[in-house]
Design an enzyme around this catalytic site. Sequence first.
Site, PDB file in Angstrom:
ATOM      1  N   HIS A  18       9.143  26.890 -12.509  1.00 35.61           N
ATOM      2  CA  HIS A  18       8.397  26.344 -13.650  1.00 35.61           C
ATOM      3  C   HIS A  18       7.616  27.454 -14.344  1.00 35.61           C
ATOM      4  O   HIS A  18       7.626  27.562 -15.579  1.00 35.61           O
ATOM      5  CB  HIS A  18       7.396  25.275 -13.194  1.00 35.61           C
ATOM      6  CG  HIS A  18       7.994  24.045 -12.623  1.00 35.61           C
ATOM      7  ND1 HIS A  18       7.605  23.538 -11.407  1.00 35.61           N
ATOM      8  CD2 HIS A  18       8.947  23.205 -13.092  1.00 35.61           C
ATOM      9  CE1 HIS A  18       8.276  22.428 -11.165  1.00 35.61           C
ATOM     10  NE2 HIS A  18       9.110  22.209 -12.168  1.00 35.61           N
ATOM     11  N   ARG A  91      18.440  23.953 -14.050  1.00 30.95           N
ATOM     12  CA  ARG A  91      18.683  24.876 -12.947  1.00 30.95           C
ATOM     13  C   ARG A  91      20.168  25.013 -12.653  1.00 30.95           C
ATOM     14  O   ARG A  91      20.626  26.048 -12.193  1.00 30.95           O
ATOM     15  CB  ARG A  91      17.982  24.397 -11.674  1.00 30.95           C
ATOM     16  CG  ARG A  91      16.488  24.528 -11.716  1.00 30.95           C
ATOM     17  CD  ARG A  91      15.930  23.907 -10.493  1.00 30.95           C
ATOM     18  NE  ARG A  91      16.461  22.535 -10.436  1.00 30.95           N
ATOM     19  CZ  ARG A  91      15.960  21.549  -9.747  1.00 30.95           C
ATOM     20  NH1 ARG A  91      14.934  21.757  -8.991  1.00 30.95           N
ATOM     21  NH2 ARG A  91      16.470  20.346  -9.775  1.00 30.95           N
ATOM     22  N   SER A 129      10.728  21.327  -6.774  1.00 30.68           N
ATOM     23  CA  SER A 129       9.487  20.812  -6.193  1.00 30.68           C
ATOM     24  C   SER A 129       9.776  19.977  -4.955  1.00 30.68           C
ATOM     25  O   SER A 129       9.040  20.031  -3.967  1.00 30.68           O
ATOM     26  CB  SER A 129       8.730  19.974  -7.223  1.00 30.68           C
ATOM     27  OG  SER A 129       8.283  20.772  -8.285  1.00 30.68           O
TER      28      SER A 129
END
Length: 165
Positions: A18, A91, A129
Site C-alpha cells: 500500500h 497485485r 493485509s
Amino acid sequence: MARNAVYPGTFDPITNGHHDLVRRAAGIFDRVVIAIAANPSKAPRFSLEKRVDLARSVLVDLPNVEVRGYSGLTVDFARENGLNVIIRGLRAVSDFEFEFQLANMTRHLDQTIETVFMTPQDQFTFISSTLVREIAALGGKVSEFVHPVVADALRQHCEAQLVKP
C-alpha cells in the site's frame, strides 16, 4: 484543474505494498486521500480509528497525502471531497476481474470519476493485509511486509488476544 485522487480500502493493516502505491500516486496527483473504509462486513482486526492512525504514521512524510476514515459508497466519498480519480491496486491478474467490475460500477454511478489501476513493485506483489494478519496471529515475523509501527501494533494486538480467556 487539480488532479485529486482517492485510494480507498480497508487497510487492515496498511502494508508496504500500500505504501508503495501511495508514494507513487503522490508523485502523479496533486492530492491523494487515503480513504479507509469502516467496512464492518469484513470484520477488521483493528478499529477504524486505529487503522487511520497507523496509516497516518506510515505516510507522515508525504505532504500531499491525507488519511481519512469513511463509511458508505466510495463514489459518494469521492464526489463529496472533490476527488475525480479512484486509485485501485492490482497485485495479480486475479485481482483484475473484481476491480474491473468496481470501475464499471463507479462509471455507472458517476461518469465524472475515473478509475486508475496501479501495480506495486515486484517485491510487494505477494503481500496482502490478510496474509500479514495471519502470519502475525500465528506468531510469525511481519517486519519485512509492514512499517515498524504497524508490526508493533500487530504484535500488541496478537499478545492481547492471547491474554484473553
